[in-house]
Design a protein around this motif. Structure first.
Motif, PDB file in Angstrom:
ATOM      1  N   UNK A 245     -22.656  -0.861  -2.517  1.00  0.00           N
ATOM      2  CA  UNK A 245     -23.219   0.292  -1.725  1.00  0.00           C
ATOM      3  C   UNK A 245     -24.644   0.074  -1.447  1.00  0.00           C
ATOM      4  N   UNK A 246     -25.124   0.896  -0.256  1.00  0.00           N
ATOM      5  CA  UNK A 246     -26.550   1.026  -0.177  1.00  0.00           C
ATOM      6  C   UNK A 246     -27.105   2.474  -0.383  1.00  0.00           C
TER       7      UNK A 246
ATOM      8  N   UNK B  17     -14.921   1.639  -2.648  1.00  0.00           N
ATOM      9  CA  UNK B  17     -16.406   1.844  -3.041  1.00  0.00           C
ATOM     10  C   UNK B  17     -16.784   3.159  -3.266  1.00  0.00           C
ATOM     11  N   UNK B  18     -16.009   4.130  -2.964  1.00  0.00           N
ATOM     12  CA  UNK B  18     -16.478   5.605  -3.051  1.00  0.00           C
ATOM     13  C   UNK B  18     -16.987   5.884  -4.676  1.00  0.00           C
TER      14      UNK B  18
ATOM     15  N   UNK C 230     -23.657   1.957  -8.056  1.00  0.00           N
ATOM     16  CA  UNK C 230     -24.685   0.659  -7.637  1.00  0.00           C
ATOM     17  C   UNK C 230     -23.832  -0.469  -8.306  1.00  0.00           C
ATOM     18  N   UNK C 231     -22.549  -0.347  -8.471  1.00  0.00           N
ATOM     19  CA  UNK C 231     -21.855  -1.741  -9.048  1.00  0.00           C
ATOM     20  C   UNK C 231     -21.330  -2.485  -7.571  1.00  0.00           C
ATOM     21  N   UNK C 232     -21.360  -3.793  -8.178  1.00  0.00           N
ATOM     22  CA  UNK C 232     -20.887  -4.943  -6.955  1.00  0.00           C
ATOM     23  C   UNK C 232     -19.238  -4.951  -7.224  1.00  0.00           C
ATOM     24  N   UNK C 233     -18.379  -5.089  -6.292  1.00  0.00           N
ATOM     25  CA  UNK C 233     -17.283  -5.347  -6.481  1.00  0.00           C
ATOM     26  C   UNK C 233     -16.730  -6.286  -5.814  1.00  0.00           C
TER      27      UNK C 233
ATOM     28  N   UNK D  25     -27.976 -11.869  -2.409  1.00  0.00           N
ATOM     29  CA  UNK D  25     -28.121 -11.475  -1.057  1.00  0.00           C
ATOM     30  C   UNK D  25     -27.631 -10.090  -0.863  1.00  0.00           C
ATOM     31  N   UNK D  26     -26.670  -9.583  -1.346  1.00  0.00           N
ATOM     32  CA  UNK D  26     -26.336  -8.347  -1.426  1.00  0.00           C
ATOM     33  C   UNK D  26     -27.353  -7.096  -1.793  1.00  0.00           C
ATOM     34  N   UNK D  27     -28.103  -7.631  -2.848  1.00  0.00           N
ATOM     35  CA  UNK D  27     -29.275  -6.985  -3.311  1.00  0.00           C
ATOM     36  C   UNK D  27     -30.336  -6.871  -2.353  1.00  0.00           C
TER      37      UNK D  27
END
Length: 201
Positions: free
Chosen positions: A164-165, A143-144, A148-151, A58-60
């Motif tokens: 991040x987008x 997220x700075x 492209x990582x998901x945290x 979903x995030x992707x």
């Protein structure tokens, strides 16, 4: 004396056999229960993993389907933050309000003083919205350097998944954060927790 000797010779072996049979049957039953518990736990963990993978997908989708990116490019040309807010809010409402795994989803832009928030089905209340708005700066700070990582981050007692987008130059311009519902995410584990109701005889 002879009768007692005969009884002992008959009864003692029978008692021993019955006792051994009971021990073996109980051990077999316990082994069977343990195998059932192990299989149930393995299946539950697999289902939880699938839930997490669905959240990642979903995030992707937010990142790759281009709707939010297009709205952001429109803002860069027009400077109309209200239009950006409206388009992104509408996008979130169409894609996330029926998802039970999330309590809320928001997108916050890094260089725009605006963010779009949506509460999902079954979650309402100004307090939850305020908490998300309060937690947003902490998540954005985390997220700075995420690229492209998901945290996944726990803020207080709230569990978030964020990514991040990126624009066409692979530069982050916004962050999407999903407030996960642990009760729904880990619901498959409930089946394993019921093993404490098993009784041993």
């Amino acid at each position: 004396g002879l009768l007692m000797t005969i009884l002992i010779c008959w009864l003692v072996p029978i008692i021993i056999v019955v006792a051994l049979a009971g021990i073996l049957l109980n051990r077999s039953y316990m082994d069977s229960v343990q195998q059932e518990i192990d299989a149930s736990a393995e299946n539950a963990l697999r289902l939880v993993q699938m839930q997490v993978e669905d959240a990642v997908k979903d995030s992707k989708a937010v990142s790759y389907d281009g709707v939010v990116r297009s709205a952001y490019h429109g803002y860069l040309q027009s400077g109309d933050s209200a239009a950006l807010y409206g388009e992104v809010s509408n996008y979130l409402s169409q894609n996330f309000t029926r998802e039970e795994m999330y309590r809320a989803v928001f997108i916050h832009f890094w260089d725009v003083d605006t963010g779009a928030y949506v509460l999902t089905q079954g979650t309402t209340g100004y307090d939850l919205l305020r908490k998300c708005q309060t937690h947003a700066p902490q998540i954005l700070e985390d997220m700075e350097d995420a690229d492209t990582d998901i945290r996944i981050r726990l803020v207080g007692d709230h569990l978030y998944m964020a990514r991040n987008l990126l624009d066409s130059t692979f530069t982050p311009y916004a962050t999407v954060a999903m407030l996960l519902d642990p009760a729904e995410l880990f619901r498959p584990l409930d089946a394993v927790s019921r093993v404490d109701q098993v009784q041993y005889y």
